[in-house]
Design an enzyme around this catalytic site. Structure first.
Site, mmCIF file in Angstrom:
data_model
loop_
_atom_site.group_PDB
_atom_site.id
_atom_site.type_symbol
_atom_site.label_atom_id
_atom_site.label_comp_id
_atom_site.label_asym_id
_atom_site.label_seq_id
_atom_site.Cartn_x
_atom_site.Cartn_y
_atom_site.Cartn_z
ATOM 1 N N HIS A 1 -12.661 -7.931 -6.170
ATOM 2 C CA HIS A 1 -12.437 -7.157 -7.388
ATOM 3 C C HIS A 1 -13.516 -7.362 -8.451
ATOM 4 O O HIS A 1 -13.574 -6.599 -9.401
ATOM 5 C CB HIS A 1 -11.051 -7.505 -7.956
ATOM 6 C CG HIS A 1 -9.936 -7.277 -6.966
ATOM 7 N ND1 HIS A 1 -9.774 -8.050 -5.843
ATOM 8 C CD2 HIS A 1 -8.944 -6.355 -6.925
ATOM 9 C CE1 HIS A 1 -8.728 -7.627 -5.149
ATOM 10 N NE2 HIS A 1 -8.203 -6.597 -5.782
ATOM 11 N N GLU B 1 0.834 -1.218 0.000
ATOM 12 C CA GLU B 1 0.000 0.000 0.000
ATOM 13 C C GLU B 1 0.862 1.259 0.000
ATOM 14 O O GLU B 1 0.573 2.217 -0.715
ATOM 15 C CB GLU B 1 -0.956 0.004 1.199
ATOM 16 C CG GLU B 1 -1.972 -1.138 1.191
ATOM 17 C CD GLU B 1 -2.731 -1.266 -0.115
ATOM 18 O OE1 GLU B 1 -2.919 -0.262 -0.828
ATOM 19 O OE2 GLU B 1 -3.123 -2.402 -0.457
#
Ligand code: X8Z
Ligand code: ZN
Length: 618
Positions: free
Chosen positions: A517, A390
């Site tokens: 997703h 991240e």
């Protein structure tokens, strides 16, 4: 826009984009004036195209930031109210995206355009993840569907009985640590009870987005998704096949060994030795990362690999401590520290009192300095790596913040996903010793264990990283009906991964919807590419850092030379085609899996020995 959705935001905004399609004919009138001007003068000129791009960048940046901020609130506080409010903001943003995309498509044939204007027109045309059809009622319908789909995922849980429900995080814990096949099966099937209600909605959403894509001149949404790679979208699938062909033998060797060991543990009745592996036995809800079954499949003869999860816990790490450690790695490469607001505004720990979307994400709220992550961190090795992942997004976002709006994103989507992972490859025993997490550097006899652990993360992932969009592309191309969605999913799971559902799936099952997703429309090929690219990056940065030993022992920690080279690539965003960025970084302009294969060469040798006499394949 993409940048909005950067990995993290992509996730978010795609959901909303899907949710809020404004009809071009209902959109604001800025372009109407321009169209009138064109009518007077005949075909549009290059100068008009330049002016149009400037206007689009300004407007999309403004609306995108508002959308980003609202979406942040929504994902941190999921209620009916925030869903409604966020849908409104996203609608305005999407309206503009679609309007500019249509206009960009109409400027396709303008002659005499400069390089940047041509490039940006392409991005304007192809960059909407879920394009809208130009019909007000359909736009509203699509908006509603998008909100419902992400809501079904975000608020999904498995309830044994009323009042006894398990959230995804708890079910994932079971998948990771239980060795009881009954319990694993219950968690695996339980989570998949969230997705059947998504199926018809998803089918309708695809239909609507396909109409939008066709209106922009694409055959279908799949072609549009494949258009962001600086190459003819028709050539992109062959490029993926080429890369997959390079790594498939290593995957097959890993699969063969893992299946044999699981057969020894669970019995060959439960794990047939000539077929796919049951998907609930691989330590992960989606069988995409097998690191949690290292204890069952790792090499026995070598010294045990250290247990980083245990070390982090023993040393009293908390979520912030883990993020600080990851930040220090970036600092050691010469990157500026994260701003104070990062620490004030990020979400690091799952709140007890409200619904949040825990899937890890990285945010760039103002396209300058307001960087944040949102993640429900547990103190373990997997999350430690994900924090680096991240932060990689955040440092990339900050590095390209001087570029113009349409260039503020990764050289390609795989690059954005690869940055933090590249640093994670440098979390070696020597590095851990250097920062005080290991007392001494274990000798090379433990390397095989470390490589195996890494392979269970990186090699095991590859076919999953590929198959998700193989499924979507066929769905987008209309090759299957909604009734066939689930069969196609399992056909591809078997074909690529050699993994099977643990038993007959119910008639209404929609297992793709149980993967984040899919209901949120985040493209997935990015992760496949990132897994290849990160080894290329690692190898080159190691050379720059002066590493001389085996590349799996190299850490680029504290090498400002490596950091400088990395930063030079990051700060260009996607202003140039990705092969140039890759060449500047690695000396080659091709994505290539040999760096990954070289890294794992000692493991491949060991696996081949283990597999001698075994029947591999499925
Ligand atoms: O979704 C992610 C990141 C955010 S971009 C945590 N990943 C994929 C996944 O979890 O399925 C990283 C690896 C693959
Ligand atoms: Zn990511």
């Amino acid at each position: 826009m993409d940048r909005l959705c950067w990995p993290a935001l992509l996730i978010i905004c795609t959901a909303l984009i899907a949710a809020c399609k404004p009809a071009p004919d209902a959109a604001p009138g800025a372009l109407a004036t321009e169209a009138a001007a064109v009518e007077q003068t005949g075909s549009p000129s290059a100068a008009e195209a330049v002016a149009f791009v400037a206007e689009a960048e300004e407007e999309l940046s403004r609306l995108g930031q508002a959308n980003e901020r609202m979406t942040w609130v929504l994902r941190n506080f999921i209620t009916e109210d925030t869903e409604l409010l966020a849908a409104k903001t996203a609608e305005a943003f999407t309206a503009a995206q679609v309007e500019f995309a249509v206009k960009a498509a109409s400027l396709n044939d303008v002659e005499g355009l400069d390089y940047d204007t041509r490039r940006k027109l392409n991005f304007l045309r192809s960059g909407t993840v879920m394009p809208a059809p130009g019909d007000v009622a359909k736009v509203a319908e699509q908006a509603e569907i998008g909100a419902k789909l992400s809501g079904l995922f975000g608020q999904g849980s498995y309830c044994r009985e009323e009042g006894n429900c398990l959230a995804l995080g708890e079910l994932e814990e079971i998948m990771a640590h239980s060795r009881d096949p009954e319990q694993l099966l219950e968690a695996w099937e339980g989570w998949r009870t969230v997705s059947p209600p998504m199926k018809e909605l998803y089918a309708r959403q695809v239909e609507l987005a396909n109409q939008g894509a066709t209106e922009l001149g694409y055959d279908n949404l799949g072609t549009m998704w494949r258009s962001g790679y600086d190459m003819d979208p028709a050539d992109f699938p062959a490029e993926l096949d080429r890369l997959w062909g390079q790594v498939r033998p290593l995957y097959e060797a890993l699969h063969c060994h893992v299946r044999a060991r699981l057969g020894e543990y669970y019995g060959s009745g439960a794990v047939p030795q000539d077929g796919p592996i049951p998907a609930h036995l691989l330590g992960n809800m989606w069988a995409q990362n097998w690191e949690n079954i290292y204890d069952l499949v790792g090499p026995e003869a070598t010294a045990a690999a250290y247990d980083l999860s245990a070390i982090l816990n023993e040393q009293g790490f908390d979520a912030i401590g883990m993020v600080k450690t990851a930040e220090a790695f970036f600092s050691s490469l010469g990157f500026e520290e994260l701003p104070e607001t990062f620490w004030e505004r990020s979400l690091f720990v799952k709140p007890a009192d409200r619904d949040v979307l825990c899937h890890p994400s990285a945010w760039d709220i103002d396209e300058k300095e307001d960087l944040r992550i949102k993640m429900c961190i547990d103190v373990n090795e997997e999350d430690f790596n994900t924090i680096h992942h991240e932060l990689g997004h955040n440092y990339y976002q900050r590095a390209y913040n001087q570029e113009s709006f349409l260039y503020r994103t990764g050289a390609n989507s795989g690059f954005h996903e690869a940055v933090g992972d590249t640093l994670s490859l440098s979390i070696t025993p020597r590095y851990l010793a250097r920062i005080g997490l290991l007392d001494e550097v274990p000798d090379a006899s433990g390397d095989l264990g470390l490589l195996m652990k890494q392979a269970l993360v990186k090699i095991a992932f590859l076919p999953f990283g590929l198959m998700v969009d193989q499924w979507r592309w066929k769905v987008f191309a209309g090759e299957v009906s909604a009734q066939e969605y689930n069969d196609l999913w399992w056909q591809l799971r078997k074909q690529y991964q050699g993994v099977a559902a643990p038993g007959e799936r119910p008639a209404g099952a929609f297992d793709p919807g149980a993967k984040y997703h899919v209901p949120t429309n985040v493209s997935y090929t990015r992760y496949f590419l990132a897994h290849i690219l990160q080894f290329q990056f690692h190898r080159s940065l190691c050379e720059i850092a002066g590493n001389e030993g085996p590349v799996h022992r190299c850490s680029i920690y504290a090498s400002p030379e490596a950091g400088g080279r990395l930063n030079a690539m990051l700060e260009k965003g996607r202003s140039r085609p990705w092969p140039e960025a890759l060449e500047a970084m690695t000396g080659t302009s091709e994505m290539d899996a040999t760096a990954m294969l070289d890294y794992f060469a000692p493991l491949q040798e060991w696996l081949d020995e283990q597999n001698a006499g075994r029947e591999c394949g499925w």
